[in-house]
Motif scaffolding. Structure first.
Motif, mmCIF file in Angstrom:
data_model
loop_
_atom_site.group_PDB
_atom_site.id
_atom_site.type_symbol
_atom_site.label_atom_id
_atom_site.label_comp_id
_atom_site.label_asym_id
_atom_site.label_seq_id
_atom_site.Cartn_x
_atom_site.Cartn_y
_atom_site.Cartn_z
ATOM 1 N N LYS A 39 0.811 -1.214 0.000
ATOM 2 C CA LYS A 39 0.000 0.000 0.000
ATOM 3 C C LYS A 39 0.847 1.267 0.000
ATOM 4 O O LYS A 39 0.338 2.348 -0.251
ATOM 5 N N ALA A 40 2.133 1.136 0.306
ATOM 6 C CA ALA A 40 3.044 2.279 0.339
ATOM 7 C C ALA A 40 4.453 1.777 0.052
ATOM 8 O O ALA A 40 4.727 0.573 0.133
ATOM 9 N N LYS A 41 5.320 2.705 -0.291
ATOM 10 C CA LYS A 41 6.729 2.381 -0.523
ATOM 11 C C LYS A 41 7.570 3.259 0.388
ATOM 12 O O LYS A 41 7.198 4.396 0.691
ATOM 13 N N PRO A 42 8.708 2.747 0.830
ATOM 14 C CA PRO A 42 9.581 3.562 1.675
ATOM 15 C C PRO A 42 10.173 4.730 0.889
ATOM 16 O O PRO A 42 10.453 4.602 -0.310
ATOM 17 N N ASN A 43 10.364 5.854 1.578
ATOM 18 C CA ASN A 43 11.024 6.983 0.928
ATOM 19 C C ASN A 43 12.532 6.721 0.891
ATOM 20 O O ASN A 43 12.998 5.675 1.344
ATOM 21 N N LYS A 44 13.291 7.658 0.381
ATOM 22 C CA LYS A 44 14.733 7.441 0.216
ATOM 23 C C LYS A 44 15.445 7.215 1.542
ATOM 24 O O LYS A 44 16.310 6.345 1.644
#
Length: 66
Positions: A39-44
């Motif tokens: 449902k989401a992806k990690p940021n940098k």
């Protein structure tokens, strides 16, 4: 293999909960849950911390095997 699959593999191999994984990464449980459910992806910055966690584990394994 993408970073989230590696993270889930790490979690299962080390028998840790999503809650504990979140604590190790310094994020909320719900954040880890959203990553693992797509449902989401990690940021940098989060990706950096995940990579560091996974690479530290790999480095520790290689030391034990030598």
């Amino acid at each position: 293999m993408d970073i989230i699959r590696k993270l889930e593999k790490y979690r299962l191999e080390n028998k840790i909960s999503q809650q504990e994984l979140a604590a190790r990464l310094g994020v909320a449980f719900s954040t880890v849950n959203r990553w693992l459910n797509g449902k989401a992806k990690p940021n940098k910055i989060q990706s950096y911390h995940i990579s560091k966690l996974l690479n530290d584990k790999a480095a520790a394994k290689s030391l034990l095997n030598n």
